[in-house]
Design a protein around this motif. Structure first.
Motif, PDB file in Angstrom:
ATOM      1  N   TYR A 171       0.718  -1.055   0.060  1.00 31.85           N
ATOM      2  CA  TYR A 171      -0.158   0.025   0.108  1.00 31.85           C
ATOM      3  C   TYR A 171       0.816   1.384  -0.152  1.00 31.85           C
ATOM      4  N   ALA A 172       1.797   1.095   0.791  1.00 33.94           N
ATOM      5  CA  ALA A 172       2.719   2.456   0.957  1.00 33.94           C
ATOM      6  C   ALA A 172       3.458   2.795  -0.296  1.00 33.94           C
ATOM      7  N   LEU A 175       0.345   4.858  -2.322  1.00 30.78           N
ATOM      8  CA  LEU A 175       0.590   5.995  -1.836  1.00 30.78           C
ATOM      9  C   LEU A 175       1.663   6.518  -2.415  1.00 30.78           C
ATOM     10  N   TYR A 215       5.054   6.090  -1.676  1.00 33.29           N
ATOM     11  CA  TYR A 215       6.055   6.293  -0.581  1.00 33.29           C
ATOM     12  C   TYR A 215       7.501   5.913  -1.249  1.00 33.29           C
ATOM     13  N   TYR A 250      10.242   2.784   3.248  1.00 30.76           N
ATOM     14  CA  TYR A 250       9.468   2.067   4.237  1.00 30.76           C
ATOM     15  C   TYR A 250      10.569   1.568   5.453  1.00 30.76           C
TER      16      TYR A 250
END
Length: 113
Positions: free
Chosen positions: A16-17, A21, A23, A26
């Motif tokens: 998801y990150a 999104l 990103y 992490y």
């Protein structure tokens, strides 16, 4: 199976990150005295970045914090290995893994390749 569930949850959060999104990194942080956490981070594909010395005082002692990360350029390879390891095909009827995550990461490809 609870280990599988934790790793699946971690994979979903990472996916998801990075994928939804956008990103760029992490992070995984742990107490430098927590050897199992260090091993888990490396096994999952995180890269060791360093130690923040005396990051906090915890239970009356200075805690040094080890930092690990996966960055966006590494995610396709790390995610592929996690996805393959978590595949239902990698587990027998009793929930035992057929190939370890380390074996999947080392092979760089699907089983039998």
């Amino acid at each position: 199976m609870w280990i599988f569930s934790r790793l699946h949850a971690l994979f979903l959060l990472m996916s998801y990150a990075f994928d939804e999104l956008g990103y760029r990194r992490y992070e995984w942080k742990c107490d430098t005295l927590n050897a199992p956490s260090h091993g888990a981070a490396l096994r999952l594909g995180f890269a060791f970045e360093g130690v923040f010395r005396q990051a906090v005082v915890y239970k009356g002692r200075n805690r040094d914090t080890a930092w690990y990360s996966v960055v966006d350029a590494e995610w396709p390879q790390v995610g592929k290995a996690l996805r393959e390891w978590l595949s239902p095909d990698n587990f027998d009827a009793d929930g035992r893994q057929r190939r370890s995550l380390a074996a999947v990461r080392a092979s760089g490809g699907p089983a039998g390749s």
